[in-house]
Design an enzyme around this catalytic site. Structure first.
Site, PDB file in Angstrom:
ATOM      1  N   ARG A  44       0.826  -1.219   0.000  1.00  0.00           N
ATOM      2  CA  ARG A  44       0.000   0.000   0.000  1.00  0.00           C
ATOM      3  C   ARG A  44       0.858   1.265   0.000  1.00  0.00           C
ATOM      4  O   ARG A  44       0.468   2.271  -0.593  1.00  0.00           O
ATOM      5  CB  ARG A  44      -0.935   0.002   1.209  1.00  0.00           C
ATOM      6  CG  ARG A  44      -2.095  -0.937   1.001  1.00  0.00           C
ATOM      7  CD  ARG A  44      -3.152  -0.767   2.058  1.00  0.00           C
ATOM      8  NE  ARG A  44      -4.390  -1.368   1.615  1.00  0.00           N
ATOM      9  CZ  ARG A  44      -5.288  -1.928   2.430  1.00  0.00           C
ATOM     10  NH1 ARG A  44      -5.071  -1.958   3.718  1.00  0.00           N
ATOM     11  NH2 ARG A  44      -6.386  -2.443   1.939  1.00  0.00           N
ATOM     12  N   LYS A 205     -17.982 -15.698   3.033  1.00  0.00           N
ATOM     13  CA  LYS A 205     -19.408 -15.421   3.229  1.00  0.00           C
ATOM     14  C   LYS A 205     -20.161 -14.971   1.988  1.00  0.00           C
ATOM     15  O   LYS A 205     -19.704 -14.091   1.261  1.00  0.00           O
ATOM     16  CB  LYS A 205     -19.547 -14.321   4.276  1.00  0.00           C
ATOM     17  CG  LYS A 205     -19.236 -14.783   5.671  1.00  0.00           C
ATOM     18  CD  LYS A 205     -19.646 -13.680   6.586  1.00  0.00           C
ATOM     19  CE  LYS A 205     -19.421 -14.017   8.032  1.00  0.00           C
ATOM     20  NZ  LYS A 205     -19.518 -12.802   8.831  1.00  0.00           N
ATOM     21  N   GLY A 361      -8.564  -8.323   0.061  1.00  0.00           N
ATOM     22  CA  GLY A 361      -7.314  -8.635   0.742  1.00  0.00           C
ATOM     23  C   GLY A 361      -6.869 -10.079   0.597  1.00  0.00           C
ATOM     24  O   GLY A 361      -5.683 -10.357   0.411  1.00  0.00           O
ATOM     25  N   GLY A 384     -13.029  -3.528   0.322  1.00  0.00           N
ATOM     26  CA  GLY A 384     -14.402  -3.078   0.532  1.00  0.00           C
ATOM     27  C   GLY A 384     -14.817  -2.033  -0.495  1.00  0.00           C
ATOM     28  O   GLY A 384     -15.920  -2.072  -1.038  1.00  0.00           O
TER      29      GLY A 384
END
Ligand code: AMP
Length: 406
Positions: A44, A205, A361, A384
């Site tokens: 990053r 999920k 990620g 996200g």
């Protein structure tokens, strides 16, 4: 940027700012993994260097603001950005001043001490609860530290915080080069994909990926579903999944996705075999099922060899690929094969001319593990944020910059 879309309206680039001799406040995403006081993965930080160097070359002084972890408005030492300084200095090849706070005297002193070409990094924004509340006074205090603002923290732009939504209302503002690149590639796969367009979804999920799955049905030709989320889809089709991860409250949603996909002519490919074990453990004996069904005393922890072949073939023949979420519990070597094979197929497809965009990620961790990251067209720095963008949402950080366009 040339074309505007709902989620990517035209936003100003850095060229629109007069930065020579000015102090530029730059929001960066330095939410990096730390091992005590050492940066474990500097990706990053590295991703912001082009923007920072471009501004420095144009004669700017830089004041960098960022967050790390979730200190929830308190000063928590393990979330200090101080360990980032050494890594940033290495990447930039110049000294970086660190301020122990992002507002108040410490920040002001650091900013005032900057010579031409100087760079300051301010302490974690989230040590102040006002950041996440987009408190106007806090935003004004931050804005007072610079003459103009560059937003380069794509990974934070899905949040309406002081440093994403507040500051752009107060200063001449623009997108940094990383944000421009993110928006360009994510918009590209959304609006103008070369076909076949294949989405590869995995991870734990269904609930996290339901919205993006529904939106992807509008644009893709096929969705390959692996990882833990596959079991809720298999269960929705009446297939036995044993002790595998199952989100009972999402079974109806999964049925809805399958129905909508059938209506739209989008193929949904689910695993046809699995690697299973009795327990969620790295050394649990592994078996391969020959069928989609999983025995009652076993759990599916990776896609099986037949599925690998099926998925790899579809990935290799795609012209556009979007990947989010591992195909299995890749953190354990015994269950990493599916994710690695998917990544290898994507690298081959990309080499043959496909556009491959990877977000999230854990997918990036698979690429790190295999060294295949550079073989992808674009690895999004915002998990996200990239999902919300692909859901078709106008991200608050994007909206705030769009308003600045004259
Ligand atoms: P996500 O954050 O939703 O992308 O989920 C990533 C996590 O999903 C990783 O930590 C994987 O270990 C986990 N995962 C992938 N496949 C499975 C599976 N079959 N069973 C349980 N967890 C899984």
């Amino acid at each position: 940027m040339t074309s505007a879309t709902l989620s990517n309206p035209l936003i100003p680039g850095m060229d629109s700012l007069e930065v020579s001799g000015k102090t530029v406040l730059v929001r960066v995403d330095y939410n990096v993994p730390l091992d005590g006081t050492r940066v474990v993965d500097p990706t990053r930080i590295e991703s912001t260097i082009l923007t920072l160097k471009a501004l420095l070359e144009r004669g700017a002084k830089l004041v960098l603001i960022a967050h790390l972890g979730r200190p929830k408005g308190q000063r928590v030492e393990k979330y200090s950005l101080k360990p980032v300084v050494a890594e940033l200095e290495r990447c930039l090849g110049r000294k970086v001043v660190f301020a122990e706070d992002c507002v108040g005297n410490a920040a002001r002193t650091a900013v005032d001490s900057l010579q031409d070409g100087g760079v300051a990094l301010l302490e974690n924004l989230r040590f102040h609860a006002e950041e996440e509340k987009n408190d106007p006074k806090f935003a004004r205090e931050l804005a007072s530290l610079g003459d103009c603002f560059v937003q380069d923290a794509f990974g934070a732009m899905h949040r309406a915080h002081a440093s994403t939504a507040g500051i752009p209302a107060l200063l001449p503002s623009a997108a940094g080069l990383l944000v421009e690149k993110e928006l360009k590639f994510l918009t590209g796969v959304m609006e103008d994909p070369h076909r076949p367009y294949v989405a590869v979804l995995g991870g734990a999920k269904v609930s996290d990926k339901l919205a993006v799955t529904l939106r992807l049905l509008e644009s893709v030709d096929a969705i390959l579903i692996g990882g833990g989320m596959a079991y809720t889809f298999l269960h929705a089709q009446g297939i036995e999944v044993g002790k595998s991860l199952l989100e009972k409250d999402r079974v109806e949603d999964a049925k809805g996705v399958l129905k909508k996909a059938a209506e739209k002519g989008v193929e949904i490919l689910l695993p046809s075999d699995h690697l299973v074990a009795a327990e969620f453990k790295a050394d649990s004996p592994v078996e391969t099922t020959r069928t989609q069904a999983i025995p009652a005393d076993k759990m599916g922890l990776d896609i099986g060899p037949a599925t690998i072949e099926l998925f790899a073939k579809r990935i290799r023949s795609a012209k556009t690929i979007f990947w989010n979420g591992p195909m299995g519990v890749f953190e354990m070597d015994a269950f990493a094969k599916g994710s690695i094979a998917a990544a290898e197929a994507m690298a081959a497809a990309t080499a043959a001319g496909a556009t491959t965009v990877v977000g999230g990620g854990d997918s990036l961790a698979v690429l790190k593990k295999t060294g295949l990251g550079p073989k992808m067209t674009h690895c999004s720095t915002g998990g996200g944020a990239s999902l919300e963008f692909l859901e078709g949402k106008l991200l608050p950080g994007v909206a705030a910059l769009a308003k600045k366009r004259v």
